[in-house]
Design a protein around this motif. Structure first.
Motif, PDB file in Angstrom:
ATOM      1  N   THR A  69       0.906  -1.268  -0.063  1.00 13.80           N
ATOM      2  CA  THR A  69       0.075   0.327   0.016  1.00 13.80           C
ATOM      3  C   THR A  69       0.934   1.343  -0.023  1.00 13.80           C
ATOM      4  O   THR A  69       0.640   2.171  -0.939  1.00 13.80           O
ATOM      5  CB  THR A  69      -0.741   0.149   1.242  1.00 13.80           C
ATOM      6  OG1 THR A  69      -1.696  -0.963   1.210  1.00 13.80           O
ATOM      7  CG2 THR A  69      -1.737   1.300   1.423  1.00 13.80           C
ATOM      8  N   CYS A 216      -4.828  12.109   6.372  1.00 12.64           N
ATOM      9  CA  CYS A 216      -5.439  11.080   5.454  1.00 12.64           C
ATOM     10  C   CYS A 216      -3.840  10.443   4.788  1.00 12.64           C
ATOM     11  O   CYS A 216      -4.181   9.908   3.813  1.00 12.64           O
ATOM     12  CB  CYS A 216      -6.206  11.738   4.367  1.00 12.64           C
ATOM     13  SG  CYS A 216      -7.984  12.055   5.198  1.00 12.64           S
ATOM     14  N   THR A 218      -1.507   8.680   5.114  1.00 10.07           N
ATOM     15  CA  THR A 218      -1.137   7.322   5.097  1.00 10.07           C
ATOM     16  C   THR A 218      -2.120   6.438   4.640  1.00 10.07           C
ATOM     17  O   THR A 218      -1.709   5.199   4.784  1.00 10.07           O
ATOM     18  CB  THR A 218      -0.453   7.039   6.326  1.00 10.07           C
ATOM     19  OG1 THR A 218      -1.289   7.055   7.581  1.00 10.07           O
ATOM     20  CG2 THR A 218       0.701   7.849   6.702  1.00 10.07           C
ATOM     21  N   MET A 219      -3.281   6.799   4.482  1.00  9.05           N
ATOM     22  CA  MET A 219      -4.456   6.138   4.053  1.00  9.05           C
ATOM     23  C   MET A 219      -4.623   5.606   2.507  1.00  9.05           C
ATOM     24  O   MET A 219      -4.191   6.612   1.850  1.00  9.05           O
ATOM     25  CB  MET A 219      -5.932   6.642   4.776  1.00  9.05           C
ATOM     26  CG  MET A 219      -5.671   7.108   6.111  1.00  9.05           C
ATOM     27  SD  MET A 219      -7.376   7.824   6.603  1.00  9.05           S
ATOM     28  CE  MET A 219      -7.197   7.880   8.187  1.00  9.05           C
ATOM     29  N   SER A 220      -5.122   4.690   2.302  1.00  8.16           N
ATOM     30  CA  SER A 220      -5.793   4.292   0.918  1.00  8.16           C
ATOM     31  C   SER A 220      -6.769   5.175   0.567  1.00  8.16           C
ATOM     32  O   SER A 220      -7.323   5.827   1.506  1.00  8.16           O
ATOM     33  CB  SER A 220      -6.162   2.863   0.822  1.00  8.16           C
ATOM     34  OG  SER A 220      -7.348   2.609   1.567  1.00  8.16           O
ATOM     35  N   LYS A 223     -10.184   4.555   2.262  1.00  9.08           N
ATOM     36  CA  LYS A 223     -10.328   4.825   3.682  1.00  9.08           C
ATOM     37  C   LYS A 223     -10.110   6.248   4.123  1.00  9.08           C
ATOM     38  O   LYS A 223     -10.554   6.762   5.185  1.00  9.08           O
ATOM     39  CB  LYS A 223      -8.677   4.171   4.316  1.00  9.08           C
ATOM     40  CG  LYS A 223      -8.923   2.677   4.485  1.00  9.08           C
ATOM     41  CD  LYS A 223     -10.021   2.325   5.691  1.00  9.08           C
ATOM     42  CE  LYS A 223      -9.971   0.697   5.931  1.00  9.08           C
ATOM     43  NZ  LYS A 223     -11.155   0.376   6.816  1.00  9.08           N
ATOM     44  N   ALA A 224      -9.516   7.096   3.149  1.00 11.09           N
ATOM     45  CA  ALA A 224      -9.344   8.434   3.505  1.00 11.09           C
ATOM     46  C   ALA A 224     -10.897   9.161   3.289  1.00 11.09           C
ATOM     47  O   ALA A 224     -11.273  10.231   3.947  1.00 11.09           O
ATOM     48  CB  ALA A 224      -8.689   9.004   2.396  1.00 11.09           C
ATOM     49  N   HIS A 227     -12.895   8.453   6.320  1.00 11.03           N
ATOM     50  CA  HIS A 227     -12.499   9.173   7.565  1.00 11.03           C
ATOM     51  C   HIS A 227     -12.871  10.571   7.316  1.00 11.03           C
ATOM     52  O   HIS A 227     -13.464  10.938   8.308  1.00 11.03           O
ATOM     53  CB  HIS A 227     -10.981   8.759   7.525  1.00 11.03           C
ATOM     54  CG  HIS A 227     -10.248   9.982   8.596  1.00 11.03           C
ATOM     55  ND1 HIS A 227     -10.370   9.686  10.099  1.00 11.03           N
ATOM     56  CD2 HIS A 227      -9.663  11.125   8.660  1.00 11.03           C
ATOM     57  CE1 HIS A 227      -9.627  10.509  10.772  1.00 11.03           C
ATOM     58  NE2 HIS A 227      -9.376  11.497   9.850  1.00 11.03           N
ATOM     59  N   ASN A 330     -15.798  -0.473   5.154  1.00  7.57           N
ATOM     60  CA  ASN A 330     -16.474   0.628   5.287  1.00  7.57           C
ATOM     61  C   ASN A 330     -17.819   0.811   6.124  1.00  7.57           C
ATOM     62  O   ASN A 330     -18.722   0.117   5.780  1.00  7.57           O
ATOM     63  CB  ASN A 330     -16.728   1.441   3.882  1.00  7.57           C
ATOM     64  CG  ASN A 330     -17.423   2.762   3.894  1.00  7.57           C
ATOM     65  OD1 ASN A 330     -18.332   3.166   4.605  1.00  7.57           O
ATOM     66  ND2 ASN A 330     -16.428   3.805   3.394  1.00  7.57           N
TER      67      ASN A 330
END
Length: 416
Positions: A69, A216, A218-220, A223-224, A227, A330
């Motif tokens: 990732t 965000c 470090t998020m995919s 996920k971002a 969030h 999710n």
């Protein structure tokens, strides 16, 4: 097409270890006897290198994974040759760590199960080649695994679920609804006509430049979006769900992506923000896109349940709806599907989040399921090939469309 004579080439580029030394290190088998079934599962269909050993009781004896990732976040998406090279560099170590953690010798295994379809061709080739080396060296049965079948059956590892049940598989690469009647017996009710929901959410996140957002980075992408959506107002923007007049169970996400792109472009002009900078309305856009995605998935799933009950493919009460794949983690989308399940007297079940994304455990478990059923167990791997594109089950989506079932309006409104 994979040429079997080239399988050794997968290992020749590994900088740290020699695969033949690895094989020799396991060539002397200990005297331990395992009367029950043990399967090593290997997964390299996309960008995660994973392996696990699972027994027939569903115990995970050992597992290991290498995630790509972080690398692909920097490139803005998965680059197949990069993914291939990272699989090559890590697969041997991952299998070694799995076997070590499980205290299992290769000689003790009942079979080796590996994803061979569908997925990225370059990635699939690495896992298949490595597996065939082990299979040929240790004379073990080989079980080729359909990636989506593995996702669908994972729930039977964590819950006592009997056939038939309905499954919604949603991820970065796939989106489909299917009735699961047996280990390899699927009726496909509908699928995405273009891109997958996870892919769409990733593209929206990139267009919003969320990787530059301090919360965000470090998020995919998916996920971002999830969030940031918690901080936004999903009703600030109106984005209509796709295919509202199509009375089938198919999905579409390309149009939703294009509409969102236009919205973002408009807001950039309105706010005087250059592309690549964070919009003040980014959270509201994320919330609206997530809500529309949830509504689209919920409506098609609702129709699938009604169709299956009308055709007596599912029991009238206590039917099971399984939601799996990366997007199933999710919680907003899961809550929308829970509303549908409650409305239709279904039980909604989802694997734990770590088993929703790609992993070796689901591949090993699928191997156990196939061993039990005596399905697809190969003792001769001559001619085995990987398949980047492969349907799941028997497609009855036209029959679903012909039924033209009207779905009652549901209020998908809630707070997490």
């Amino acid at each position: 097409m994979l040429i079997l004579s080239k399988t050794a080439g997968v290992f020749s580029r590994s900088p740290k270890r020699n695969v033949y030394g690895f094989l020799r290190s396991f060539s002397v088998c200990p005297g331990t006897l395992f009367p029950h079934k043990l399967v090593l599962g290997i997964e390299t269909s996309c960008d995660d290198t994973a392996a696990a050993v699972v027994d027939e009781a569903g115990h995970v004896l050992g597992e290991a994974m290498h995630s790509q990732t972080e690398v692909h976040l920097k490139t803005g998406g998965i680059v197949p040759p990069v993914a291939q090279q990272l699989h090559r560099e890590n697969i041997q170590r991952i299998v070694e760590e799995t076997l070590s953690a499980s205290s299992i010798s290769l000689c003790d295994l009942s079979a080796i199960a590996t994803t061979i379809k569908p997925g990225l061709a370059l990635s699939l080739g690495v896992g298949l080649s490595f597996s065939l080396q082990l299979v040929n060296q240790f004379k073990k049965p080989f079980i080729p695994i359909h990636h989506m079948e593995a996702h669908a059956l994972t729930i039977r590892l964590t819950n006592k679920v009997e056939f038939p049940f309905l499954v919604l598989l949603i991820s970065g690469g796939h989106c489909l609804l299917a009735l699961v009647r047996g280990v390899s017996d699927f009726l496909l009710l509908g699928k995405s006509l273009d891109i997958a929901p996870g892919d769409m959410l990733d593209k929206v996140a990139r267009r919003l430049s969320l990787i530059k957002h301090p919360e965000c980075s470090t998020m995919s992408g998916g996920k971002a979006i999830e969030h940031l959506a918690k901080q936004g107002n999903r009703f600030h923007f109106t984005i209509n769900p796709p295919m509202q007049n199509a009375k089938n169970c198919d999905f579409s996400f390309t149009g939703l992506q294009h509409v969102t792109d236009k919205l973002i472009k408009h807001k950039e002009k309105e706010e005087g923000v250059e592309q690549g900078q964070i919009l003040s309305s980014a959270a509201d856009i994320a919330a609206a896109v997530q809500h529309t995605t949830a509504c689209h998935l919920a409506k098609r799933t609702h129709r699938a349940i009604l169709f299956c009950k009308q055709k007596k493919l599912l029991p009238p009460t206590n039917a099971v709806l399984v939601v799996s794949g990366g997007v199933a983690s999710n919680l907003y989308i899961r809550r929308a599907l829970e509303i549908v399940a409650n409305e239709t007297q279904c039980t909604l079940l989802c694997p734990p989040p770590r088993l929703c994304t790609d992993n070796g455990i689901m591949i090993a478990w699928n191997g156990i399921e196939r061993l039990r059923a005596g399905l697809g167990i190969l003792h001769d791997v001559e001619g085995i090939r990987y398949e980047p594109k492969c349907p799941l089950g028997v497609d009855i989506s036209k029959e679903v469309a012909e039924a033209a079932i009207k779905v009652p309006q549901l209020k998908i409104q809630f707070d997490l």
